[in-house]
Design a protein around this motif. Structure first.
Motif, PDB file in Angstrom:
ATOM      1  N   VAL A 238      94.239  50.290  88.066  1.00  0.00           N
ATOM      2  CA  VAL A 238      94.099  50.180  86.608  1.00  0.00           C
ATOM      3  C   VAL A 238      95.093  51.108  85.917  1.00  0.00           C
ATOM      4  O   VAL A 238      95.753  50.723  84.948  1.00  0.00           O
ATOM      5  N   GLU A 239      95.212  52.342  86.414  1.00  0.00           N
ATOM      6  CA  GLU A 239      96.168  53.290  85.834  1.00  0.00           C
ATOM      7  C   GLU A 239      97.587  52.761  85.934  1.00  0.00           C
ATOM      8  O   GLU A 239      98.423  53.015  85.059  1.00  0.00           O
ATOM      9  N   ALA A 240      97.872  51.986  86.984  1.00  0.00           N
ATOM     10  CA  ALA A 240      99.214  51.425  87.169  1.00  0.00           C
ATOM     11  C   ALA A 240      99.451  50.189  86.308  1.00  0.00           C
ATOM     12  O   ALA A 240     100.557  49.645  86.323  1.00  0.00           O
ATOM     13  N   GLY A 241      98.441  49.736  85.566  1.00  0.00           N
ATOM     14  CA  GLY A 241      98.617  48.605  84.659  1.00  0.00           C
ATOM     15  C   GLY A 241      98.061  47.291  85.158  1.00  0.00           C
ATOM     16  O   GLY A 241      98.296  46.250  84.547  1.00  0.00           O
ATOM     17  N   ALA A 242      97.289  47.320  86.235  1.00  0.00           N
ATOM     18  CA  ALA A 242      96.748  46.087  86.796  1.00  0.00           C
ATOM     19  C   ALA A 242      95.361  45.782  86.226  1.00  0.00           C
ATOM     20  O   ALA A 242      94.683  46.663  85.686  1.00  0.00           O
ATOM     21  N   LEU A 243      94.953  44.535  86.368  1.00  0.00           N
ATOM     22  CA  LEU A 243      93.566  44.144  86.175  1.00  0.00           C
ATOM     23  C   LEU A 243      92.925  44.208  87.556  1.00  0.00           C
ATOM     24  O   LEU A 243      93.153  43.347  88.398  1.00  0.00           O
ATOM     25  N   ALA A 244      92.161  45.267  87.808  1.00  0.00           N
ATOM     26  CA  ALA A 244      91.709  45.553  89.164  1.00  0.00           C
ATOM     27  C   ALA A 244      90.236  45.227  89.338  1.00  0.00           C
ATOM     28  O   ALA A 244      89.423  45.457  88.434  1.00  0.00           O
ATOM     29  N   TYR A 245      89.902  44.701  90.514  1.00  0.00           N
ATOM     30  CA  TYR A 245      88.540  44.316  90.838  1.00  0.00           C
ATOM     31  C   TYR A 245      88.174  44.929  92.193  1.00  0.00           C
ATOM     32  O   TYR A 245      88.855  44.687  93.195  1.00  0.00           O
ATOM     33  N   ARG A 246      87.109  45.688  92.208  1.00  0.00           N
ATOM     34  CA  ARG A 246      86.629  46.267  93.466  1.00  0.00           C
ATOM     35  C   ARG A 246      85.656  45.288  94.122  1.00  0.00           C
ATOM     36  O   ARG A 246      84.599  44.985  93.577  1.00  0.00           O
ATOM     37  N   ILE A 247      86.030  44.793  95.301  1.00  0.00           N
ATOM     38  CA  ILE A 247      85.149  43.894  96.035  1.00  0.00           C
ATOM     39  C   ILE A 247      84.103  44.681  96.796  1.00  0.00           C
ATOM     40  O   ILE A 247      82.976  44.235  96.982  1.00  0.00           O
ATOM     41  N   GLY A 248      84.467  45.889  97.239  1.00  0.00           N
ATOM     42  CA  GLY A 248      83.509  46.719  97.946  1.00  0.00           C
ATOM     43  C   GLY A 248      83.812  46.791  99.420  1.00  0.00           C
ATOM     44  O   GLY A 248      84.960  46.806  99.842  1.00  0.00           O
ATOM     45  N   ILE A 249      82.754  46.805 100.226  1.00  0.00           N
ATOM     46  CA  ILE A 249      82.872  47.085 101.649  1.00  0.00           C
ATOM     47  C   ILE A 249      82.792  45.787 102.446  1.00  0.00           C
ATOM     48  O   ILE A 249      81.924  44.942 102.198  1.00  0.00           O
ATOM     49  N   CYS A 250      83.697  45.649 103.412  1.00  0.00           N
ATOM     50  CA  CYS A 250      83.675  44.517 104.346  1.00  0.00           C
ATOM     51  C   CYS A 250      83.519  45.083 105.758  1.00  0.00           C
ATOM     52  O   CYS A 250      84.292  45.941 106.175  1.00  0.00           O
ATOM     53  N   ASP A 251      82.499  44.622 106.465  1.00  0.00           N
ATOM     54  CA  ASP A 251      82.284  45.078 107.841  1.00  0.00           C
ATOM     55  C   ASP A 251      83.413  44.594 108.748  1.00  0.00           C
ATOM     56  O   ASP A 251      84.179  43.687 108.406  1.00  0.00           O
ATOM     57  N   ASP A 252      83.477  45.194 109.939  1.00  0.00           N
ATOM     58  CA  ASP A 252      84.497  44.814 110.916  1.00  0.00           C
ATOM     59  C   ASP A 252      84.089  43.527 111.642  1.00  0.00           C
ATOM     60  O   ASP A 252      83.879  43.500 112.864  1.00  0.00           O
ATOM     61  N   ASP A 253      83.959  42.471 110.870  1.00  0.00           N
ATOM     62  CA  ASP A 253      83.614  41.157 111.417  1.00  0.00           C
ATOM     63  C   ASP A 253      84.798  40.228 111.171  1.00  0.00           C
ATOM     64  O   ASP A 253      85.135  39.948 110.011  1.00  0.00           O
ATOM     65  N   PRO A 254      85.460  39.745 112.222  1.00  0.00           N
ATOM     66  CA  PRO A 254      86.689  38.960 112.029  1.00  0.00           C
ATOM     67  C   PRO A 254      86.513  37.764 111.114  1.00  0.00           C
ATOM     68  O   PRO A 254      87.310  37.548 110.193  1.00  0.00           O
TER      69      PRO A 254
END
Length: 436
Positions: A238-254
């Protein structure tokens, strides 16, 4: 071979940071331009030069409150010696008397003309009467209503703004690559512009990976690590000028990781991941993204001569081949990785020039050591010297980079060949645009 020699030999096998950044940025192009309303364009980068379609001011107008007059009618006003009949006026001045034939405000629109010996009472911004070439300030008069006595003759043109004085037709109001600022919005609007063509703000999705991650609101404990990175990187984007979205945590599942990234390609111009860039048994992200699926892009992981954090990933994912930047999982290394890789990528997608933060030469206040063969970015506090130039105070680096960054307003840059920098030497510093 000594431990130092072993470390330097290993560092020599790493790709220089400048070479790596060049290879990444050459693969990218700015996002396609978009026509936006002025109120939506603020903060975006102009795709084209903007020229003034109309003059500003649009018409001859009064610059101050006062009396619009002909300068020839005022030339006699001035000092002539003592004259007791002037009442409240300053002794020693001879007034010129003019008939006030009307009042003009900013909303006046009918054209009017001055005749010799007359004037109009005008407000700042009011259209100038035809024939007027001076506006007399109120405090130089007796503020009369039907007639006014004027004690001083201003210079010809004083108190007047002519059409196009500030911005004539065809003037370049702003150049391509410039950020649209609030003042720029005002200039565009005043010149009759309602829309501008800009590069859209990149849509950035941030994903943290790892079975060990838990969300904020609790302390880390054995087997669980609080996800600080996705929150911090979203804020940095966001500070860099983007529209940013936090998806969160993804487990180590391929399969889960592939599906999540595939879904995000529909909404993102850039995906940033954190964690899983190493070669350990739990680094699932690297194994999944390094696999070349037909028509779905591939991410290459490179050992870069960078401290902190040596492994960075870049490539594309999904059928749309959306760019993806992969950063380390250690929070300090992730934020440094963002500064040197993800932020320039965001700036390039946004059409900004330059893509890198501004840098200065600074006087080092404390001796520091640096690992040989690596380009180190160390948190620092930069200050301007009273006589000109800058000083830089190193802050905590190495394993304490995260806490150092929280205090920093700059990054001290120590090159690959630097193993020590003495107090008093001149060093390179990147300026962080912290608002404090």
């Amino acid at each position: 071979m000594t431990a130092t020699a072993d470390a330097e030999a290993a560092a020599n096998e790493l790709m220089p940071l400048a070479e790596y950044l060049g290879s990444v940025l050459r693969r990218l192009r700015a996002l396609p331009p978009l026509d936006l309303d002025l109120t939506q364009a603020h903060g975006n980068v102009l795709a084209h030069d903007v020229l003034a379609p109309h003059p500003y001011p649009a018409f001859d107008q009064a610059a101050i409150d006062g009396y619009a007059a002909r300068w020839e009618d005022l030339a006699a006003a001035g000092r002539i010696g003592s004259h007791p009949s002037f009442g409240a006026f300053e002794a020693g001045l001879r007034p010129v008397r003019l008939n006030v034939v009307g009042d003009l405000g900013a909303a006046s629109w009918r054209p009017v003309r001055l005749t010799p010996g007359t004037c109009f009472s005008v407000a700042a911004g009011a259209p100038l009467p035809i024939g007027a070439d001076v506006v007399v300030p109120i405090h130089w008069t007796d503020q009369g209503m039907a007639a006014v006595e004027i004690m001083h003759a201003p210079k010809r043109g004083s108190g007047v703004r002519r059409a196009g004085d500030e911005l004539p037709v065809g003037r370049v109001l702003a150049s391509a690559g410039a950020y649209v600022t609030p003042a720029m919005v005002a200039v565009f609007a005043a010149s009759g512009i309602g829309h501008v063509v800009v590069r859209p703000s990149p849509r950035v999705v941030v994903v943290a990976t790892g079975d060990e991650l838990v969300d904020v609101g609790r302390p880390s404990q054995p087997g669980q690590v609080v996800d600080a990175n996705s929150h911090a990187l979203t804020a940095a984007a966001v500070e860099a000028g983007a529209l940013a979205y936090r998806i969160g945590i993804c487990d180590d599942d391929p399969e889960g990781l592939r599906g999540l990234l595939e879904d995000q390609t529909l909404r993102a111009d850039l995906i940033i991941t954190t964690g899983g860039t190493g070669t350990g048994p739990g680094d699932m992200l690297r194994r999944v993204l390094s696999r070349r699926d037909h028509g779905r892009g591939v991410v290459e992981f490179t050992d870069v001569a960078l401290c902190p954090g040596a492994t960075l990933g870049f490539g594309t994912v999904g059928g749309e081949e959306v760019p993806v930047v992969c950063l380390p999982g250690e929070p300090g290394a992730a934020l440094i990785g963002f500064e040197v890789l993800a932020r320039p990528v965001i700036q390039l997608l946004a059409g900004a020039e330059p893509v890198f933060r501004p840098g200065v030469k600074a006087h080092l206040l404390e001796t520091v050591s640096s690992p040989g063969g690596l380009r180190e970015f160390r948190p620092a506090h930069v200050a301007e010297r009273r006589g000109g130039g800058y000083t830089v105070q190193p802050l905590a680096g190495g394993p304490y980079t995260l806490s150092g960054l929280a205090e920093a307003n700059g990054l001290l840059v120590l090159g690959e060949r630097v193993t020590a920098a003495a107090a008093g030497s001149t060093v390179d510093v990147l300026l962080l645009d912290r608002r404090r």
